[in-house]
Design a protein around this motif. Sequence first.
Motif, PDB file in Angstrom:
ATOM      1  N   ALA A 110       1.902 -16.210  -1.142  1.00 25.31           N
ATOM      2  CA  ALA A 110       3.641 -15.886  -1.535  1.00 25.31           C
ATOM      3  C   ALA A 110       3.475 -15.116  -2.102  1.00 25.31           C
ATOM      4  N   GLU A 111       3.331 -15.265  -3.407  1.00 23.94           N
ATOM      5  CA  GLU A 111       3.631 -13.831  -4.738  1.00 23.94           C
ATOM      6  C   GLU A 111       3.538 -13.035  -4.824  1.00 23.94           C
ATOM      7  N   TRP A 112       2.106 -12.528  -3.710  1.00 22.05           N
ATOM      8  CA  TRP A 112       1.637 -10.545  -3.908  1.00 22.05           C
ATOM      9  C   TRP A 112       2.187 -10.192  -2.022  1.00 22.05           C
ATOM     10  N   ALA A 113       3.499 -10.959  -1.388  1.00 26.90           N
ATOM     11  CA  ALA A 113       4.991 -10.896  -0.742  1.00 26.90           C
ATOM     12  C   ALA A 113       5.969 -10.745  -1.486  1.00 26.90           C
ATOM     13  N   LEU A 114       6.018 -11.388  -2.270  1.00 23.26           N
ATOM     14  CA  LEU A 114       6.971 -11.045  -3.199  1.00 23.26           C
ATOM     15  C   LEU A 114       7.204  -9.729  -3.807  1.00 23.26           C
ATOM     16  N   GLU A 115       6.271  -9.553  -4.722  1.00 27.07           N
ATOM     17  CA  GLU A 115       5.571  -8.365  -5.240  1.00 27.07           C
ATOM     18  C   GLU A 115       5.138  -7.153  -4.693  1.00 27.07           C
ATOM     19  N   ASN A 116       4.858  -7.492  -3.832  1.00 26.82           N
ATOM     20  CA  ASN A 116       4.123  -6.458  -3.222  1.00 26.82           C
ATOM     21  C   ASN A 116       5.470  -5.512  -2.390  1.00 26.82           C
ATOM     22  N   ARG A 117       6.813  -6.074  -1.876  1.00 27.72           N
ATOM     23  CA  ARG A 117       7.517  -5.708  -1.175  1.00 27.72           C
ATOM     24  C   ARG A 117       8.316  -4.673  -1.815  1.00 27.72           C
ATOM     25  N   ARG A 118       9.061  -3.484  -0.853  1.00 30.16           N
ATOM     26  CA  ARG A 118       9.398  -2.313  -0.987  1.00 30.16           C
ATOM     27  C   ARG A 118      10.804  -2.320  -1.493  1.00 30.16           C
ATOM     28  N   SER A 119      10.836  -1.828  -2.675  1.00 33.80           N
ATOM     29  CA  SER A 119      12.087  -1.414  -3.110  1.00 33.80           C
ATOM     30  C   SER A 119      12.310  -0.116  -2.694  1.00 33.80           C
ATOM     31  N   ARG A 120      13.422   0.654  -2.647  1.00 37.57           N
ATOM     32  CA  ARG A 120      13.614   1.765  -2.603  1.00 37.57           C
ATOM     33  C   ARG A 120      14.322   1.903  -4.190  1.00 37.57           C
ATOM     34  N   THR A 121      14.448   0.852  -4.864  1.00 36.21           N
ATOM     35  CA  THR A 121      15.086   1.375  -6.539  1.00 36.21           C
ATOM     36  C   THR A 121      13.692   0.585  -7.711  1.00 36.21           C
ATOM     37  N   THR A 122      12.766   0.629  -7.616  1.00 32.93           N
ATOM     38  CA  THR A 122      11.799  -0.061  -7.366  1.00 32.93           C
ATOM     39  C   THR A 122      10.235   1.559  -7.422  1.00 32.93           C
ATOM     40  N   ASN A 123       9.984   1.928  -9.056  1.00 32.75           N
ATOM     41  CA  ASN A 123       8.303   2.835  -8.670  1.00 32.75           C
ATOM     42  C   ASN A 123       9.218   3.505  -7.562  1.00 32.75           C
ATOM     43  N   SER A 124      10.250   3.981  -6.867  1.00 28.64           N
ATOM     44  CA  SER A 124      10.193   5.145  -6.075  1.00 28.64           C
ATOM     45  C   SER A 124       9.711   4.511  -5.094  1.00 28.64           C
ATOM     46  N   GLY A 125      10.137   3.980  -4.638  1.00 25.78           N
ATOM     47  CA  GLY A 125       9.703   2.752  -3.602  1.00 25.78           C
ATOM     48  C   GLY A 125       8.689   2.523  -2.644  1.00 25.78           C
ATOM     49  N   ILE A 126       7.203   2.788  -3.844  1.00 22.59           N
ATOM     50  CA  ILE A 126       6.083   2.618  -4.018  1.00 22.59           C
ATOM     51  C   ILE A 126       5.601   0.946  -3.815  1.00 22.59           C
ATOM     52  N   ARG A 127       4.985   0.386  -2.287  1.00 21.14           N
ATOM     53  CA  ARG A 127       4.537  -0.320  -2.981  1.00 21.14           C
ATOM     54  C   ARG A 127       3.581  -1.129  -3.792  1.00 21.14           C
ATOM     55  N   VAL A 128       2.907  -2.085  -4.554  1.00 19.29           N
ATOM     56  CA  VAL A 128       2.217  -2.122  -5.313  1.00 19.29           C
ATOM     57  C   VAL A 128       0.675  -2.114  -4.782  1.00 19.29           C
ATOM     58  N   LEU A 129       0.706  -2.027  -3.117  1.00 18.20           N
ATOM     59  CA  LEU A 129      -0.806  -2.111  -2.510  1.00 18.20           C
ATOM     60  C   LEU A 129      -0.660  -0.596  -3.260  1.00 18.20           C
ATOM     61  N   GLU A 130       0.149   0.092  -2.652  1.00 15.77           N
ATOM     62  CA  GLU A 130       0.082   2.132  -2.778  1.00 15.77           C
ATOM     63  C   GLU A 130      -0.857   2.361  -4.157  1.00 15.77           C
ATOM     64  N   ALA A 131      -0.009   2.380  -5.220  1.00 17.94           N
ATOM     65  CA  ALA A 131       0.106   2.405  -6.839  1.00 17.94           C
ATOM     66  C   ALA A 131      -1.352   1.750  -6.841  1.00 17.94           C
ATOM     67  N   VAL A 132      -1.642   0.779  -6.242  1.00 19.08           N
ATOM     68  CA  VAL A 132      -3.284   0.556  -6.695  1.00 19.08           C
ATOM     69  C   VAL A 132      -4.277   1.142  -6.706  1.00 19.08           C
ATOM     70  N   MET A 133      -3.697   2.141  -5.550  1.00 15.32           N
ATOM     71  CA  MET A 133      -4.558   2.551  -4.425  1.00 15.32           C
ATOM     72  C   MET A 133      -4.502   4.379  -4.788  1.00 15.32           C
ATOM     73  N   MET A 134      -3.695   4.296  -5.313  1.00 13.38           N
ATOM     74  CA  MET A 134      -3.234   5.949  -5.864  1.00 13.38           C
ATOM     75  C   MET A 134      -4.417   6.694  -6.574  1.00 13.38           C
ATOM     76  N   GLU A 135      -4.684   8.016  -6.431  1.00 18.03           N
ATOM     77  CA  GLU A 135      -5.314   8.403  -7.310  1.00 18.03           C
ATOM     78  C   GLU A 135      -4.718   8.927  -8.230  1.00 18.03           C
ATOM     79  N   GLN A 136      -5.319   9.009  -9.982  1.00 12.83           N
ATOM     80  CA  GLN A 136      -4.798   9.162 -10.801  1.00 12.83           C
ATOM     81  C   GLN A 136      -3.557  11.175 -10.540  1.00 12.83           C
ATOM     82  N   GLY A 137      -2.337  11.415 -11.211  1.00 16.98           N
ATOM     83  CA  GLY A 137      -2.171  12.403 -10.412  1.00 16.98           C
ATOM     84  C   GLY A 137      -1.823  12.588  -9.670  1.00 16.98           C
ATOM     85  N   ALA A 138      -1.560  12.004  -8.380  1.00 14.87           N
ATOM     86  CA  ALA A 138      -0.928  11.323  -6.920  1.00 14.87           C
ATOM     87  C   ALA A 138       0.414  11.466  -7.650  1.00 14.87           C
TER      88      ALA A 138
END
Length: 201
Positions: free
Chosen positions: A105-133
């Motif tokens: 449940a907490e992961w669902a809240l943490e991972n929700r997409r917010s256009r005003t937070t982190n440029s709309g990038i989900r946590v799971l996407e950020a976790v898997m982003m290559e450095q500099g991407a």
Amino acid sequence: MSKANQAFQHTPVRPAREGCLGEQVFLKNWQELLAQDNGYHPDFDGPNGMLMHVVSPGDGILTQRHATVAASLVRWLGTNNGLGFLQQADLMCDSLGDREEGYIAEWALENRRSRTTNSGIRVLEAVMMEQGAVKPPKLSADDCETMEQVLMWLASEHTVYVVSGQSFLQKCRNDIQVGLREERSRVRAAREEATLSEPGL
């Protein structure tokens, strides 16, 4: 269950950063846990038994991708945001009365997409982003499920396999505290040495 003759590499997409104690501790403990596994899984006799136990892929086919996704999530858990998530997950467990449901449940809240937070990038996407991407990577349903499976294992308090998720987290927390005390001692010793070496003392 599928079998891999060679142990997978438990290397995250983004390496643990130097000077980031939490990331270093979480990744080191994760790699050591899976390295000492010796294929301990009742339905899997390859060298990746503990990973199979944690991830439990729906089709039974374990791949290097599972290892990479899992290591990337575990590395993130050692960041300030990741440690904050774990703290909130424990509070959610208390609220719901169920540890596994609390983590998911907490992961669902943490991972929700917010256009005003982190440029709309989900946590799971950020976790898997290559450095500099610049753009987040395309993730599969299997990638998302792998992260959920890791979180459900982390919620576990009892297991017949090697170590429970809660035991793993406690070891990481303890190691971080030890590391912080050692760092404070080094800083204190360096200050004392600098003071003693000042002219006129």
